[in-house]
Motif scaffolding. Structure first.
Motif, PDB file in Angstrom:
ATOM      1  N   LEU A 121      16.886  22.801  24.197  1.00 38.38           N
ATOM      2  CA  LEU A 121      15.737  22.949  24.895  1.00 38.38           C
ATOM      3  C   LEU A 121      15.290  21.984  25.611  1.00 38.38           C
ATOM      4  O   LEU A 121      14.726  21.956  26.867  1.00 38.38           O
TER       5      LEU A 121
ATOM      6  N   HIS B 283       9.578  17.875  11.386  1.00 42.14           N
ATOM      7  CA  HIS B 283      11.002  18.465  10.877  1.00 42.14           C
ATOM      8  C   HIS B 283      11.597  17.235  10.273  1.00 42.14           C
ATOM      9  O   HIS B 283      12.601  17.579   9.483  1.00 42.14           O
TER      10      HIS B 283
ATOM     11  N   ARG C 273      14.968  17.778  17.554  1.00 42.03           N
ATOM     12  CA  ARG C 273      14.944  18.838  17.010  1.00 42.03           C
ATOM     13  C   ARG C 273      15.882  19.965  17.684  1.00 42.03           C
ATOM     14  O   ARG C 273      16.659  20.721  17.345  1.00 42.03           O
ATOM     15  N   TYR C 274      15.342  19.867  19.170  1.00 44.58           N
ATOM     16  CA  TYR C 274      15.844  20.937  19.877  1.00 44.58           C
ATOM     17  C   TYR C 274      16.658  20.229  21.133  1.00 44.58           C
ATOM     18  O   TYR C 274      15.906  19.828  22.012  1.00 44.58           O
TER      19      TYR C 274
ATOM     20  N   SER D 210       5.557  21.918  18.632  1.00 45.36           N
ATOM     21  CA  SER D 210       6.506  22.791  17.747  1.00 45.36           C
ATOM     22  C   SER D 210       7.357  21.940  16.956  1.00 45.36           C
ATOM     23  O   SER D 210       8.131  22.360  16.127  1.00 45.36           O
ATOM     24  N   VAL D 211       7.673  20.583  17.285  1.00 44.54           N
ATOM     25  CA  VAL D 211       8.414  19.767  16.470  1.00 44.54           C
ATOM     26  C   VAL D 211       7.850  19.086  15.426  1.00 44.54           C
ATOM     27  O   VAL D 211       8.128  17.881  14.834  1.00 44.54           O
TER      28      VAL D 211
ATOM     29  N   ALA E 241       8.454  26.781  20.721  1.00 46.62           N
ATOM     30  CA  ALA E 241       9.313  25.752  21.496  1.00 46.62           C
ATOM     31  C   ALA E 241       9.935  26.417  22.751  1.00 46.62           C
ATOM     32  O   ALA E 241       9.923  25.951  24.076  1.00 46.62           O
ATOM     33  N   VAL E 242      10.390  27.869  22.451  1.00 46.29           N
ATOM     34  CA  VAL E 242      11.085  28.581  23.569  1.00 46.29           C
ATOM     35  C   VAL E 242      10.206  28.786  24.659  1.00 46.29           C
ATOM     36  O   VAL E 242      10.216  28.520  25.799  1.00 46.29           O
TER      37      VAL E 242
ATOM     38  N   SER F  36       8.117  28.100  14.875  1.00 45.69           N
ATOM     39  CA  SER F  36       7.988  26.774  15.622  1.00 45.69           C
ATOM     40  C   SER F  36       8.931  27.051  16.775  1.00 45.69           C
ATOM     41  O   SER F  36       8.768  26.624  17.896  1.00 45.69           O
ATOM     42  N   ASN F  37      10.232  27.631  16.353  1.00 41.55           N
ATOM     43  CA  ASN F  37      11.135  27.759  17.407  1.00 41.55           C
ATOM     44  C   ASN F  37      10.903  28.737  18.789  1.00 41.55           C
ATOM     45  O   ASN F  37      11.053  28.453  19.772  1.00 41.55           O
ATOM     46  N   PHE F  38       9.974  29.706  18.221  1.00 46.56           N
ATOM     47  CA  PHE F  38       9.421  30.673  19.155  1.00 46.56           C
ATOM     48  C   PHE F  38       8.481  29.964  20.007  1.00 46.56           C
ATOM     49  O   PHE F  38       8.346  30.017  21.108  1.00 46.56           O
TER      50      PHE F  38
ATOM     51  N   ASP G 220       5.733  27.083  10.673  1.00 45.72           N
ATOM     52  CA  ASP G 220       6.875  26.652  10.550  1.00 45.72           C
ATOM     53  C   ASP G 220       7.778  27.821  10.939  1.00 45.72           C
ATOM     54  O   ASP G 220       8.771  27.592  11.623  1.00 45.72           O
TER      55      ASP G 220
END
Lengths: 519, 493
Positions: A430, A338, A426-427, A334-335, A294-295, A290-292, A287
């Protein structure tokens, strides 16, 4: 839980070893026998995989379980089983291995050793996807490296030794981090009822502990560290963007069939490892990062596509397209959850992408191999107008390129669609950038088709022969499956959905427990 | 004064149990016998010496096994507490004996090939083994020193047994001078420890109340560490290893890299983990640095070597670094792991040396990497064996090398100390580096074409026996360690 008294998974994994032994006693000159033996012993696991698939119960959790105590003093088990995540991977691996063996029939130079290594490779790969004890998983993970190293190093292209060593050291660099992570997990596994150390590497028990929040799983910093260790190991295999530099070298130098396995199966081990180990066992880390992920995924998508556009070599183009396509997997996973427990669009898109990339890119590498065998060059600019000369080959190539760029009706579309739907929830920004990747993908594939198959016919290739029956035979099953998944995605999703929902629940429970306790 | 001597004499009891001393008696007796027997034998009958040697080693192994099974949890102190026989020391002896057995198997034909008179060779091997056994069982620092000297003196001679070779002479002299220097340190250290505590016994942990002078004790410990560090080949006391290992005849190199190294570690474990336990916090720091330096430097230097024998010499330095991790961990489990690692290292390293000897024992051949070019194609089976030894040395599953490393790392992480985790990470990175040079052998063997046709290899019976044993060991220790459960359940302290 259905359990076969018959050790069918063990059989499926280790049957190629019998083939290796038989091959060891054949002479280098008995080419036909060598080919037959390897095809048969690679084909049996495929048949078994289909049998397993037919008997698979989607709601049944882990199935075909085999658990034998292996090193009692360390509490390590020989533990195999299959669930909705590993079942499709097992079938894909068995299928691609068999196809690759058929596609390698052209190998004459030291053929016996080649097929011995190939069968060993198959053992390692199947083992990784069936192992449920982390120690066993690690051993299969490492075993697989050795034959791969030889296959690239002996039968590869001009810079084969460089590529082989680079591949080996990169992957090993990752797996040593995994080893340290394994040791840490081992010492923090705690029996929930007594609070005592139980020292286990059983993945199911570790996942259970994560869900309940026992032991290590309470300690925030440590969990993040271990997560990062595993991520390095898996990211190198995927390969995630900054770790991808081994991939073009290995792909370009490897013989055709090995490229198929590399792209089709080995890369999936990275994402499989994340789904099997990092996600359920280290939910808080997952968790947190997860942003990391996704990027990194989106960077991979765009970077891979841009680099592909600049390639002059057909095989390199396909290789870099893998970097791009595996980026979608990372974005999708990564999502994970959520938006509540039942929200599995992203993860299931990732699973779809793993399978469909395996099928499509495997086929693309096979087709690149076909033209390379005839023309002895892979330079895009050297061809032109080939469609008039080799229409069947041209159509097949176009079919798979279209599948790869996400044409609706083919499997690539389903996976990308699911990933974008999940990702957008979520993103927003991105995912918006990631969608650009589709345009770029279309750009480089269409440009390639145009330069190779359309336009003025280059008379240099006037005696180019059409794709032969054996080669058509190798890509046909891949084409059928690509079409089947594209038209009827339920064929795949019925297997995975329950497992993925369960996984998603586990992550949310695990995250909530850690978050609740931490703050 | 007289009174105290009298009480000492009253308490003095030799307490000798010949049954548990059987392995030593067999080895020492056979060493003497072969030395006497050898001058009376001529021609082919000289082979008797070789056969007697390996038979006696097997007999000693069997006697260890029977002691082990008949007296589990054996704890016996003999010769007035100067000699300690317990399950841990028995296992160490088994490791030495396996190393010596393999050495004897690979030596017979190779000595003939190199025209070395083999008479004294076997008795020297046996005497060296006897010395090692004394080291493992030492209950007193003096016994430890005597064992070490018995072993070392034999090794000095063995290193130079190739009398007419300049390199062997260099090796022997270098080893002797530096070894004598290190022994001096060891002796001086023992004297300091005696001065600080009033005893040379290592059977019991030194009680802090017994310590008369902490400074002297630390100086003594440091000197003992230098002396033993030299024998182990720990950086910065490793300078002799490359030259001695390269200059000596290859079968002696194989021998030196296995048993004597394990023996020095046996001494290390006893002195530092049992006797000098009160100094743990001070010693730990020094050992940490020693271990980190040893594995890193050994590895870095091994990368640049062009000679397989020299590469193995440097790599043996780095392996010593991995075992030192077990010493830093300071726990019973770590002593077990260290012992297991040494057993694994013995079988896989001598296995690799066996193949090296086979390659060297051809006309106009040497131990350079180029001698391996094309071997994998000419002898695929042998090539695969060497590949397995190499990946085992690199610590790759499912082989012995991996299991050994796994256990050592596990015992280190189990302590929970951050500095040890850092050390393990360093070790793990080091084993990654080592893959590069171990795999180079494999690359040359399978992927480089030889300039001429590969000259044939001679398969002698002894060599095949050594290959079977070492390969069996390498695979079994890695794949199914459970049959060695008695190893895993035996610890020092």
């Amino acid at each position: 839980m259905e359990s076969f008294s018959f050790p069918i998974l063990t059989l499926m994994i280790f049957i190629p070893i019998i083939g290796m032994l038989i091959l060891a006693f054949l002479k280098q000159s008995q080419l036909q026998a060598i080919r037959t033996v390897s095809a048969v012993f690679s084909g049996i696991p495929l048949v078994l995989a289909v049998v397993l698939l037919a008997n698979y119960d989607p709601g049944g959790g882990f199935q075909y379980i085999e658990k034998v105590s292996w090193i009692p003093s360390l509490n390590i088990h020989y533990f195999l089983g299959a669930d909705g995540i590993s079942m499709p991977m097992l079938v894909l691996t068995a299928l691609l291995s068999f196809i690759s063996i058929i596609a390698s029939f052209g190998i004459v130079h030291r053929a016996k050793e080649y097929f011995i290594f190939f069968l060993l490779l198959q053992v390692g790969m199947m083992g990784v996807f069936a192992a449920l004890d982390f120690f066993l998983f690690y051993i299969f993970w490492e075993i697989m490296l050795v034959p791969m190293y030889f296959l690239i190093g002996i039968w590869g292209g001009p810079r084969k030794i460089y590529a082989a060593i680079k591949f080996f050291l990169y992957t090993l660099f990752g797996s040593i981090f995994m080893l340290v992570g394994i040791l840490v997990l081992y010492f923090f596994a705690v029996d929930p009822s007594t609070g005592a150390n139980i020292y286990t590497l059983d993945l199911t028990i570790l996942a259970q502990m994560a869900q309940n929040g026992d032991g290590l799983f309470l300690r925030e910093g440590l969990q993040l560290m271990v997560w990062m260790f595993f991520f390095i190991a898996f990211a190198i295999k995927v390969p995630v963007w900054p770790f991808h530099t081994w991939l073009p070298d290995a792909h370009v130098e490897a013989p055709t069939a090995v490229s198929v396995i590399l792209a089709g199966v080995l890369l999936k081990m990275g994402t499989y490892g994340l789904l099997r180990i990092s996600f359920p066992i280290l939910p808080y880390g997952t968790d947190y990062f997860s942003n990391f992920m996704a990027v990194l995924g989106v960077i991979g998508i765009i970077y891979g596509a841009l680099v592909s556009m600049a390639q002059k070599d057909l095989k390199k183009l396909v290789a870099y397209s893998s970097v791009s396509h595996m980026g979608y997997c990372l974005l999708g996973m990564s999502v994970f959850s959520h938006f509540g427990k039942e929200f599995i669009v992203g993860i299931s898109g990732c699973m779809f992408q793993m399978i469909s990339h395996g099928l499509i890119t495997g086929a693309l590498f096979l087709l690149v191999g076909v033209i390379y065998d005839r023309a002895h060059t892979r330079e895009i600019a050297a061809f032109g107008g080939l469609w008039t000369k080799v229409p069947v080959y041209g159509s097949l190539m176009t079919f798979f390129c279209m599948a790869s760029l996400g044409l609706p009706g083919l499997s690539g579309f389903i996976s990308e669609f699911l990933i974008f739907v999940g990702g957008f929830a979520r993103y927003k920004i991105l995912t918006g950038i990631a969608v650009l990747g589709v345009v770029l993908t279309a750009g480089y594939f269409l440009r390639m088709i145009q330069k190779v198959f359309l336009g003025q016919f280059n008379i240099k290739w006037s005696d180019l022969t059409e794709i032969n029956f054996r080669e058509i035979f190798t890509v046909t099953p891949l084409a059928i499956l690509t079409l089947l998944i594209g038209i009827y995605p339920r064929a795949l999703s019925y297997m995975m959905d329950d497992t993925l929902i369960d996984l998603s629940n586990r992550i949310i429970d695990g995250v909530n427990i850690v978050k609740g306790i931490i703050g | 004064m007289q009174e105290s001597v009298k009480t000492i004499l009253e308490n003095f009891s030799l307490n000798i149990d010949l049954v548990t001393l059987m392995p030593e008696i067999i080895i020492c007796g056979m060493a003497l016998l072969t030395m006497i027997l050898e001058p009376f034998l001529k021609g082919d009958s000289r082979k008797v010496v070789m056969h007697l040697t390996w038979l006696s080693i097997v007999a000693a192994l069997i006697s260890i096994y029977s002691i082990w099974t008949s007296q589990p949890n054996l704890q016996s102190l003999q010769f007035a507490d100067a000699y300690r026989i317990d399950s841990y020391s028995l296992l160490f002896k088994a490791v030495f004996l396996i190393g010596s057995l393999l050495t004897v198997f690979i030596s017979s034909n190779f000595l003939k090939f190199k025209n070395v008179p083999d008479g004294e060779f076997y008795s020297l091997i046996l005497f060296a083994t006897f010395g090692m056994m004394n080291m493992a069982s030492a209950g007193d620092l003096i016994v430890l020193f005597i064992g070490l000297e018995i072993m070392s003196l034999c090794l000095y001679v063995l290193a130079g047994i190739l009398r007419r070779s300049v390199y062997a002479n260099e090796a022997s002299l270098k080893y002797f001078l530096m070894g004598a220097f290190a022994s001096g340190f060891l002796m001086f250290g023992i004297a300091f420890i005696y001065g600080a505590t009033g005893t040379t016994s290592i059977v019991d942990v030194i009680q802090s109340s017994e310590i008369l002078s902490n400074t002297y004790l630390i100086i003594g410990a440091a000197m003992v560490m230098i002396g033993l560090g030299f024998k182990v080949g720990a950086v910065p006391f490793h300078m002799w290893i490359p030259d001695v290992y390269t200059g000596s005849i290859t079968n002696v190199t194989a021998f030196m890299s296995a048993g004597p190294k394990a023996a020095a570690f046996a001494a290390f474990f006893q002195v530092f983990i049992v006797a000098l336990r009160p100094l743990q916090s001070e010693i730990e720091v020094v050992l940490w640095i020693l271990s980190a330096l040893t594995m890193t430097l050994g590895n870095i230097l091994a990368i640049t070597q062009n000679d397989v024998k020299r590469m193995l010499a440097y790599s043996s330095i780095s392996h010593a670094g991995y075992v030192l991790i077990a010493l830093v961990a300071f726990t019973p489990a770590a002593t077990t792991a260290g012992l297991y690692y040494l057993l694994c290292y013995t079988v896989m390293n001598i296995g690799a040396f066996t193949v090296l000897i086979m390659v060297e024992a051809r006309e106009n051949s040497d131990t350079n990497f180029s001698s391996f070019a094309g071997m994998g194609r000419r002898y695929p089976f042998l090539g695969i064996l060497l590949t397995i030894f190499m990946i085992s040395l690199a610590g790759f599953p499912p082989t012995a090398g991996f299991m050994g490393k796994f256990l050592v790392f596990k015992s280190a992480i189990d302590t929970g100390s951050t500095s040890l985790i850092v050390l393990v990470v360093l070790a793990v990175v080091n084993s990654l580096v080592s893959v590069y040079y171990y795999l180079r052998v494999v690359v040359v063997m399978f992927m480089v074409e030889p300039e001429l046709e590969y000259r044939p290899i001679n398969f002698a019976t002894g060599i095949i026996a050594a290959l079977v044993i070492s390969m069996g060991g390498t695979l079994l220790l890695g794949i199914y360690p459970q049959i060695f459960a008695f190893f895993l359940n035996t610890a020092l302290i």
